[in-house]
Design an enzyme around this catalytic site. Structure first.
Site, PDB file in Angstrom:
ATOM      1  N   LYS A   1      -2.119 -13.448 -46.913  1.00  0.00           N
ATOM      2  CA  LYS A   1      -1.106 -13.265 -45.872  1.00  0.00           C
ATOM      3  C   LYS A   1       0.015 -12.435 -46.452  1.00  0.00           C
ATOM      4  O   LYS A   1       0.236 -12.436 -47.665  1.00  0.00           O
ATOM      5  CB  LYS A   1      -0.551 -14.626 -45.438  1.00  0.00           C
ATOM      6  CG  LYS A   1       0.028 -14.604 -44.064  1.00  0.00           C
ATOM      7  CD  LYS A   1      -1.045 -14.804 -43.021  1.00  0.00           C
ATOM      8  CE  LYS A   1      -0.521 -14.679 -41.621  1.00  0.00           C
ATOM      9  NZ  LYS A   1      -1.537 -15.089 -40.631  1.00  0.00           N
TER      10      LYS A   1
ATOM     11  N   ASP B   1       0.303 -10.070 -37.140  1.00  0.00           N
ATOM     12  CA  ASP B   1       0.668 -11.482 -36.945  1.00  0.00           C
ATOM     13  C   ASP B   1       1.973 -11.418 -36.135  1.00  0.00           C
ATOM     14  O   ASP B   1       2.244 -10.390 -35.495  1.00  0.00           O
ATOM     15  CB  ASP B   1       0.844 -12.195 -38.307  1.00  0.00           C
ATOM     16  CG  ASP B   1       0.875 -13.717 -38.178  1.00  0.00           C
ATOM     17  OD1 ASP B   1      -0.200 -14.320 -38.085  1.00  0.00           O
ATOM     18  OD2 ASP B   1       1.970 -14.301 -38.147  1.00  0.00           O
TER      19      ASP B   1
ATOM     20  N   ALA C   1      -0.564 -15.595 -26.661  1.00  0.00           N
ATOM     21  CA  ALA C   1      -0.294 -16.317 -25.418  1.00  0.00           C
ATOM     22  C   ALA C   1      -0.868 -15.539 -24.236  1.00  0.00           C
ATOM     23  O   ALA C   1      -1.466 -16.117 -23.317  1.00  0.00           O
ATOM     24  CB  ALA C   1       1.214 -16.499 -25.242  1.00  0.00           C
ATOM     25  N   TRP C   2      -0.718 -14.226 -24.286  1.00  0.00           N
ATOM     26  CA  TRP C   2      -1.242 -13.381 -23.205  1.00  0.00           C
ATOM     27  C   TRP C   2      -2.758 -13.533 -23.075  1.00  0.00           C
ATOM     28  O   TRP C   2      -3.291 -13.747 -21.974  1.00  0.00           O
ATOM     29  CB  TRP C   2      -0.855 -11.912 -23.470  1.00  0.00           C
ATOM     30  CG  TRP C   2      -1.634 -10.932 -22.670  1.00  0.00           C
ATOM     31  CD1 TRP C   2      -1.485 -10.664 -21.333  1.00  0.00           C
ATOM     32  CD2 TRP C   2      -2.706 -10.094 -23.133  1.00  0.00           C
ATOM     33  NE1 TRP C   2      -2.402  -9.718 -20.940  1.00  0.00           N
ATOM     34  CE2 TRP C   2      -3.157  -9.355 -22.026  1.00  0.00           C
ATOM     35  CE3 TRP C   2      -3.321  -9.917 -24.374  1.00  0.00           C
ATOM     36  CZ2 TRP C   2      -4.204  -8.442 -22.126  1.00  0.00           C
ATOM     37  CZ3 TRP C   2      -4.358  -8.996 -24.471  1.00  0.00           C
ATOM     38  CH2 TRP C   2      -4.792  -8.271 -23.364  1.00  0.00           C
TER      39      TRP C   2
ATOM     40  N   GLY D   1       3.697 -13.363 -27.325  1.00  0.00           N
ATOM     41  CA  GLY D   1       2.933 -12.234 -27.882  1.00  0.00           C
ATOM     42  C   GLY D   1       1.540 -12.146 -27.311  1.00  0.00           C
ATOM     43  O   GLY D   1       1.212 -12.748 -26.291  1.00  0.00           O
TER      44      GLY D   1
HETATM   45  N1  GLU Z   1      -2.702 -13.183 -38.064  1.00  0.00           N
HETATM   46  C1  GLU Z   1      -3.951 -13.626 -37.534  1.00  0.00           C
HETATM   47  C2  GLU Z   1      -4.268 -15.011 -38.050  1.00  0.00           C
HETATM   48  O1  GLU Z   1      -3.365 -15.799 -38.250  1.00  0.00           O
HETATM   49  C3  GLU Z   1      -5.066 -12.611 -37.708  1.00  0.00           C
HETATM   50  C4  GLU Z   1      -5.373 -12.246 -39.103  1.00  0.00           C
HETATM   51  C5  GLU Z   1      -6.385 -11.101 -39.242  1.00  0.00           C
HETATM   52  O2  GLU Z   1      -6.904 -10.632 -38.250  1.00  0.00           O
HETATM   53  O3  GLU Z   1      -6.636 -10.731 -40.390  1.00  0.00           O
HETATM   54  O4  GLU Z   1      -5.390 -15.388 -38.243  1.00  0.00           O
END
Ligand code: GLU
Length: 446
Positions: A127, A167, A243-244, A240
């Site tokens: 992340k 994200d 939710a959509w 975001g």
């Molecule tokens: N941010 C998204 C999650 O929490 C997607 C992460 C991604 O596609 O790498 O899983």
């Protein structure tokens, strides 16, 4: 009582990082589910799997200087936490939000590791992000920030190393700016980021995938009780894509979304959303003003409730889709009082620990974010496959695969979380996610 080995590792972690409260919360939630797995597999303690799992393999913190529209220099902090690479290249989103700290990144990277494992696709967990706040910034300012952010990040990522995505605060616009800078610096056109625009490497259905996948998961939860989405009422928080997508799929499947929310409050619409109203959620988001209030001006019959969360509305299914710890104990108590049937967490760790316990004690079916929202990252992996094959798949093909993945995640939760005639989705998701990572780590040695 937590398993002794897990309790010891958690205790040491608390002593070492007492200020990383979100990270500690996520570790405690996973460890509390692992009693039987740790007892049945003493090798995990011998290989010190838990100690290694709570320690990121690599954690990068860097300065991001950029120039605002007044010509002034601004400085933010950038992060990429490459948490666990046992199952594949690190994979996980980038979050741009003023509250981001290393603790946020560590909790999200830790959660991501188990979520990605649950999909059974070849992805490790990572992340990243920054305390940069895109709200109220011009496109030029966002571009200036993104390009500077990538000028450091590019040396740490790659299609076989680490593949970031979006994200909170990072959508198609930001991914575009980030990709443009990566391509220039690395002189490579490749699948180094996911969530790219359709037409230049992005996958169809990626934008909808987290919300659609969540709704497919809820379909399975209901099917266990012989029920269906049609006719059910929903409260969905968040402003975001997620939710959509959830609101769109619920509406398509005959569900009635009566409450949606933004940072300024929530909208109650007793008639439920239709596709025009769902599309307006995107217009509001694109306005960059972070307000949901104008919804009530546009659609007569919809009421705006300022400064409140949508959990006070009586619904069958509540789906937090905004940010961690957005659903507190009092909210859980209100939902229970109002007869909620299912709480499906879509935001990562969207519910506080005491809220989850209260829901479970009251017999409400609760499923955790790492299972419910895994459709997003799973579809990112489908984007990586398409990029690696230099091809594009049809929307139907991607959606069918997403459906299949959510079905198998639900099956894994049921198999590992069965307690009498009930399913403990938290335990099921944690155990299934953990086992795959642990086995890969043992096989790969120290
Ligand atoms: N941010 C998204 C999650 O929490 C997607 C992460 C991604 O596609 O790498 O899983």
């Amino acid at each position: 009582m937590m398993n002794k080995y897990a309790a010891r590792v958690l205790d040491d972690l608390k002593k070492k990082y007492p200020w990383e409260t979100e990270f500690l919360q996520s570790v405690e939630e996973v460890f509390a589910s692992l009693d039987s797995v740790l007892e049945e597999n003493p090798k995990y303690e011998k290989f010190r799997i838990l100690e290694r799992m709570v320690t990121p393999e690599r954690s990068i913190t860097f300065q991001v200087p950029w120039i605002d529209d007044n010509g002034e220099i601004q400085i933010n902090t950038g992060y990429r936490v490459q948490f666990n690479g046992a199952l594949g290249p690190y994979k996980g989103g980038l979050r741009f939000h003023p509250a981001v700290t290393l603790s946020t990144m560590k909790f999200l990277g830790f959660e991501q590791t188990f979520k990605n494992s649950l999909t059974t696709l070849p992805m490790g967990g990572g992340k990243g992000g920054s305390d940069f706040n895109p709200v109220g910034k011009s496109d030029r300012e966002v571009m200036s920030f993104c390009k500077s952010f990538m000028r450091e990040l590019f040396r740490h990522i790659g299609p076989e190393t680490d593949v970031p995505a979006g994200d909170v605060g990072v959508g198609a616009r930001e991914i575009g700016f980030l990709f443009g800078e990566y391509r220039r610096l690395a002189n490579r056109y490749c699948g180094v980021l996911t969530g790219k625009g359709v037409g230049w490497g992005g996958s169809l259905v990626r934008a909808e995938a987290t919300g659609f996948g969540a709704m497919y998961f809820v379909q399975h939860m209901l099917a266990m009780k012989g029920e269906d989405i049609a006719g059910k009422t929903f409260a969905i928080s968040g402003f975001g894509n997620v939710a959509w997508g959830a609101a769109l799929k619920a509406t398509q499947l005959g569900g009635k979304v009566v409450a949606i929310s933004g940072p300024d409050g929530y909208i109650y619409d007793k008639n439920g959303l239709d596709e025009e109203k769902v599309a307006y959620m995107l217009v509001l988001r694109a306005s960059g003003k972070n307000v949901v209030a104008p919804f009530a001006e546009k659609f007569p019959g919809a009421e705006f409730v300022a400064g409140k969360k949508p959990w006070e509305v009586k619904v069958d299914i509540a789906m937090p889709c905004a940010i961690q710890n957005e659903l507190a104990l009092e909210d859980a108590q209100t939902l229970i009082k109002n007869g909620v049937e299912i709480v499906a967490e879509v935001s990562n760790m969207g519910c506080k620990a005491d809220a989850v316990h209260a829901l479970q004690e009251a017999g409400i079916t609760f499923a955790p974010g790492k299972a419910v929202n895994a459709g997003g990252v799973a579809t990112s992996c489908l984007e990586m496959s398409q990029n690696a094959e230099h091809t594009f798949w049809s929307a139907e093909g991607v959606d069918a695969k997403l459906h299949e993945i959510m079905t198998s995640i639900h099956e894994a939760c049921v198999k590992n979380g069965k307690k009498g005639d009930k399913i403990d989705y938290v335990a099921g998701a944690n155990i299934a996610g953990f086992k795959r990572v642990a086995e890969a780590m043992c096989a790969q040695g120290c």
